[in-house]
Design a protein around this motif. Structure first.
Motif, PDB file in Angstrom:
ATOM      1  N   ALA A   5       2.844   3.643   8.665  1.00  0.00           N
ATOM      2  CA  ALA A   5       3.371   3.314   7.450  1.00  0.00           C
ATOM      3  C   ALA A   5       4.118   1.959   7.829  1.00  0.00           C
ATOM      4  O   ALA A   5       4.352   1.069   6.752  1.00  0.00           O
ATOM      5  CB  ALA A   5       4.515   4.320   6.919  1.00  0.00           C
ATOM      6  N   CYS A   6       4.859   1.713   8.829  1.00  0.00           N
ATOM      7  CA  CYS A   6       5.243   0.500   9.116  1.00  0.00           C
ATOM      8  C   CYS A   6       4.467  -0.511   9.082  1.00  0.00           C
ATOM      9  O   CYS A   6       4.723  -1.508   8.382  1.00  0.00           O
ATOM     10  CB  CYS A   6       6.171   0.615  10.514  1.00  0.00           C
ATOM     11  SG  CYS A   6       7.702   1.317  10.625  1.00  0.00           S
ATOM     12  N   LEU A  56       8.274   8.360  -3.808  1.00  0.00           N
ATOM     13  CA  LEU A  56       9.098   7.578  -2.865  1.00  0.00           C
ATOM     14  C   LEU A  56       7.974   6.594  -2.370  1.00  0.00           C
ATOM     15  O   LEU A  56       8.260   5.511  -2.078  1.00  0.00           O
ATOM     16  CB  LEU A  56       9.675   8.430  -1.933  1.00  0.00           C
ATOM     17  CG  LEU A  56      10.326   7.665  -0.509  1.00  0.00           C
ATOM     18  CD1 LEU A  56      11.570   6.743  -1.330  1.00  0.00           C
ATOM     19  CD2 LEU A  56      10.889   8.556   0.150  1.00  0.00           C
ATOM     20  N   ALA A  57       6.734   7.147  -2.005  1.00  0.00           N
ATOM     21  CA  ALA A  57       5.788   6.120  -1.242  1.00  0.00           C
ATOM     22  C   ALA A  57       5.375   5.107  -2.422  1.00  0.00           C
ATOM     23  O   ALA A  57       5.432   3.838  -1.949  1.00  0.00           O
ATOM     24  CB  ALA A  57       4.365   6.901  -0.784  1.00  0.00           C
ATOM     25  N   ILE A 103       5.890   8.776   4.293  1.00  0.00           N
ATOM     26  CA  ILE A 103       7.285   8.393   4.022  1.00  0.00           C
ATOM     27  C   ILE A 103       7.879   8.536   5.480  1.00  0.00           C
ATOM     28  O   ILE A 103       7.424   9.102   6.233  1.00  0.00           O
ATOM     29  CB  ILE A 103       7.920   9.110   2.964  1.00  0.00           C
ATOM     30  CG1 ILE A 103       7.902  10.402   3.299  1.00  0.00           C
ATOM     31  CG2 ILE A 103       7.331   8.654   1.684  1.00  0.00           C
ATOM     32  CD1 ILE A 103       8.837  11.407   2.853  1.00  0.00           C
ATOM     33  N   PHE A 104       9.116   7.868   5.614  1.00  0.00           N
ATOM     34  CA  PHE A 104       9.647   8.269   6.808  1.00  0.00           C
ATOM     35  C   PHE A 104      10.705   9.470   6.743  1.00  0.00           C
ATOM     36  O   PHE A 104      11.663   9.368   6.120  1.00  0.00           O
ATOM     37  CB  PHE A 104      10.600   7.044   7.271  1.00  0.00           C
ATOM     38  CG  PHE A 104       9.957   5.805   7.276  1.00  0.00           C
ATOM     39  CD1 PHE A 104       8.827   5.590   8.294  1.00  0.00           C
ATOM     40  CD2 PHE A 104      10.202   4.782   6.347  1.00  0.00           C
ATOM     41  CE1 PHE A 104       8.082   4.449   8.231  1.00  0.00           C
ATOM     42  CE2 PHE A 104       9.280   3.371   6.552  1.00  0.00           C
ATOM     43  CZ  PHE A 104       8.668   3.333   7.468  1.00  0.00           C
ATOM     44  N   GLN A 148       0.807  -1.077  -0.003  1.00  0.00           N
ATOM     45  CA  GLN A 148       0.097   0.083   0.160  1.00  0.00           C
ATOM     46  C   GLN A 148       0.843   1.387   0.015  1.00  0.00           C
ATOM     47  O   GLN A 148       2.081   1.295   0.582  1.00  0.00           O
ATOM     48  CB  GLN A 148      -0.770   0.100   1.396  1.00  0.00           C
ATOM     49  CG  GLN A 148      -1.975   1.208   1.289  1.00  0.00           C
ATOM     50  CD  GLN A 148      -2.710   1.450   2.539  1.00  0.00           C
ATOM     51  OE1 GLN A 148      -2.215   1.044   3.387  1.00  0.00           O
ATOM     52  NE2 GLN A 148      -3.763   2.130   2.399  1.00  0.00           N
ATOM     53  N   SER A 149       0.374   2.261  -0.676  1.00  0.00           N
ATOM     54  CA  SER A 149       0.973   3.553  -0.600  1.00  0.00           C
ATOM     55  C   SER A 149      -0.206   4.370   0.036  1.00  0.00           C
ATOM     56  O   SER A 149      -1.133   4.771  -0.486  1.00  0.00           O
ATOM     57  CB  SER A 149       1.262   4.023  -1.998  1.00  0.00           C
ATOM     58  OG  SER A 149       1.425   5.447  -2.040  1.00  0.00           O
ATOM     59  N   PRO A 150       0.162   4.679   1.317  1.00  0.00           N
ATOM     60  CA  PRO A 150      -1.034   5.196   2.114  1.00  0.00           C
ATOM     61  C   PRO A 150      -1.308   6.463   1.996  1.00  0.00           C
ATOM     62  O   PRO A 150      -0.524   7.519   1.290  1.00  0.00           O
ATOM     63  CB  PRO A 150      -0.294   4.997   3.536  1.00  0.00           C
ATOM     64  CG  PRO A 150       1.075   4.904   3.467  1.00  0.00           C
ATOM     65  CD  PRO A 150       1.405   4.475   2.188  1.00  0.00           C
TER      66      PRO A 150
END
Lengths: 240, 425
Positions: free
Chosen positions: B302-303, A145-146, A90-91, A83-85
């Motif tokens: 996200a993790c 990036l996601a 991203i971090f 999934q790309s939320p």
């Protein structure tokens, strides 16, 4: 064509509030299916429910012949679903490369380098930014990036949540082109949630229209695009 | 960019020199002397006066020049990435310098017993800081009860060593294992909590451990603590003047007996343990689990969407952090020879957390600097007696004002491919 993802009468709640009202969605292997609808219609909730957070309170979610309705999120995400939320998530303090590594955390390290190259050929911008921290990227680059991060696990089914949100029109076109390529070149099945109905329906094989937690309409992308009520409700204004 | 106008500055400096001359001539140039036979005479020393005035002029010129250059440099603001690279090399040299200094410290002429004791104490806190850094800095779990694991390690060591008489090297890993076990016990129920809530529960856990130690008299000795904890030996060679069974350390190596041997051994022991913690942390950051800790700190949702199991990941961070706390506790017990619940109060947790936060969350060398500042600093200010805590507080406030994200807050990437940052565009 086989059914890859099958939602049957799925209802989901946030606490006492019902967000999904028994929806049926089918995604065939190799398809791009889009879910369009207004704010709060339940588009993102549908994606999150597939991922098991929140879990469906009734109904059934089948993926590749397996019932995943009551599985914990981290298990579902290791079954070839990626999934790309919403909001990209991203971090921010980790570099582009580290973000991509996180995407491959549960994959086979043997094909890490090859997958990395594929993501870079899809989004050359990421290669330029490889050592940069995620938080310093522009919105469009963060979206790339996601998506790249989600691709690093070699998904069979890719869930994309509003990839065009808050991104400059030119980058939106790039990102949609990339989505098309992911599907066409790699055969990844894609379930795309979008507010930008015009772009999404033009890209998708099929679409579902979600209103107040229920499916109101479905059909092929071009069919839906042609319907006057769709044009009136979702395409009014700047879309053309 | 404004060029520095040397001529104008030279003129200004010349004026300064003239003003200086006007002052130096009467003050330095003319000197009355009444020691001679014919009463008071005036000694003329014009050369000195002129030299001084020239000195004033040159000094004036240099100060101005330095100020101008500094301004020019500041105006040519460096890109952030170059500054980060700069900071990185600074941290690198600091680290290497600290390592060498730590290694040779016992051999330096001023290294008396007091210096070694302070050094050992600072290193204990460096180790604790590094241990807590895994939990707070990397995994982003705010733990206010870290001292509990320190206590578990200390009491495990004390109990095992005095009941079974096993050597330090057997008890040390056991103490670490017990602390890790307690970390898991605490972690299981509470790790679904986040931020403030987690902090409160860990705070409570720290107090529970202390209260149990205080009240379980038969087992832990309660407020009397435990004394006569076995001292460590040098791989079987005790540090004693003489030993009934076999050779002692000084006999074996043919040295004069000195009580400093044990002090120096303890120093190197904690040095090695702290270094172990550091190397472990640096290594694990590059492994998937370490990267998952950091990712979890950044964004838990996200993790999960990437297949990370947040509970297990947090639990490993908690357990490993606790383990190093336990090692440090075992060391503390063997060094002191006496432990009591007094040593494991909340203020200890707070100090360790302060070291991590002030050092810059997640920064290894930052922890060292903060430990030296906070622990070494309070030792140095011991003469100030009741003002010591004031100085401690002032130092904390000062750091938070000027370096709100810690002394060294730059996060070092774990991998690098392609061009180094700063080299490319």
């Amino acid at each position: 064509m086989t059914v890859l993802l099958d939602l049957e009468g799925v209802a989901a709640y946030y606490g006492a509030i019902q967000a999904l009202n028994g929806i049926d969605i089918q995604v065939m292997e190799g398809e791009i299916v889009t879910l369009i609808g207004a704010n709060g219609a339940g588009k993102s909730t549908t994606l999150m429910t597939i991922c098991g957070s929140p879990q469906a309170r009734s109904g059934r979610i089948m993926y590749a012949g397996e019932d995943i309705t009551n599985r914990p999120t981290h298990q579902i995400m290791r079954m070839g679903i990626s999934q790309s939320p919403e909001g990209r998530r991203i971090f921010p303090r980790m570099t582009v490369l580290e973000n991509l590594q996180m995407g491959a955390a549960f994959g086979d390290p043997a094909h890490f380098d090859a997958d990395l190259e594929e993501v870079f050929s899809l989004f050359p911008r990421l290669k330029e930014r490889i050592a940069q921290r995620g938080g310093t990227l522009s919105g469009g680059e963060q979206q790339m990036l996601a998506i790249g991060r989600a691709l690093m696990s070699r998904p069979r089914l890719l869930l994309l949540d509003e990839p065009s949100l808050g991104i400059a029109p030119m980058l939106v076109r790039q990102i949609f082109a990339a989505i098309k390529e992911i599907n066409a070149a790699k055969g990844v099945t894609i379930l795309l949630v979008e507010q930008n109905a015009f772009h999404a329906l033009r890209l998708a094989h099929r679409g579902y229209v979600l209103v107040n937690g229920a499916i109101q309409m479905s059909g092929t992308g071009s069919e839906l695009l042609a319907r006057p009520e769709i044009r009136a409700a979702y395409l009014e204004g700047g879309a053309v | 960019m404004a060029e520095i106008d040397y001529i104008a500055q030279a003129k200004e400096s010349a004026i300064a020199a003239l003003v200086g001359l006007a002052l130096t001539v009467p003050i330095v140039g003319l000197r009355t002397d009444s020691s001679g036979p014919d009463g008071m005479t005036i000694d003329v020393r014009m050369l000195d006066a002129v030299l001084l005035a020239i000195g004033i002029g040159v000094g004036h010129f240099m100060v101005n020049l330095a100020r101008g250059l500094l301004q020019q440099r500041r105006r040519a603001a460096k890109p952030a990435i170059a500054r980060a690279a700069n900071l990185k090399s600074v941290a690198y040299f600091l680290g290497a310098g600290a390592l060498v200094f730590g290694l040779v410290l016992p051999g330096l002429p001023f290294a008396d017993r007091y210096v070694m004791d302070v050094g050992t104490l600072v290193l204990t806190y460096v180790m604790l800081g590094w241990g807590l850094n895994i939990v707070v800095g990397l995994a982003g779990l705010l733990d206010l009860g870290y001292v509990a694991f320190y206590a578990v390690g200390a009491y495990s060591y004390a109990l095992i060593a005095s009941h079974f008489g096993w050597s330090f090297w057997v008890c040390l890993p056991l103490a670490g294992a017990f602390a890790a076990f307690f970390g898991i016990i605490l972690g299981f129920p509470v790790l679904r909590l986040r931020g403030d809530y987690l902090a409160i529960v860990t705070l409570g856990f720290g107090e529970i451990i202390r209260v149990i130690l205080l009240n379980w008299y038969d087992f832990t000795g309660g407020p009397d603590g435990m004394s006569r904890i076995p001292r460590p030996d040098f791989f079987g060679l005790p540090f004693a003047r003489s030993s009934p069974d076999g050779a002692t350390f000084h006999e074996f190596f043919g040295l004069e007996f000195s009580s400093m041997h044990r002090i120096i051994f303890l120093y190197y022991l904690i040095f090695a343990l702290a270094l172990l913690t550091n190397v472990f942390t640096l290594r694990i950051r590059r492994l998937p689990v370490g990267r998952a800790w950091e990712a979890l700190r950044e964004d838990e949702i996200a993790c999960r969407s990437l297949g990370v199991n947040p509970t297990n990941t947090k639990l490993t961070a908690f357990a490993i952090g606790a383990m190093f706390g336990g090692f440090a506790g075992a060391f503390f017990a063997t060094r002191q020879g006496f432990i009591s619940p007094e040593s494991f109060t909340f203020i200890e947790s707070a100090v360790i957390l302060a070291i991590v936060v002030l050092g810059g969350m997640g920064s290894q060398i930052g922890v060292v600097l903060a430990a030296i500042l906070l622990i070494g600093g309070t030792e140095i200010f011991r003469d100030l007696a009741e003002y010591r805590m004031l100085a401690f507080g002032a130092a904390m406030v000062a750091i938070m004002v000027w370096k709100p994200r810690g002394l060294l807050s730059n996060r070092e990437p774990t991998v690098r491919l392609g061009p180094k940052p700063g080299a490319g565009s």
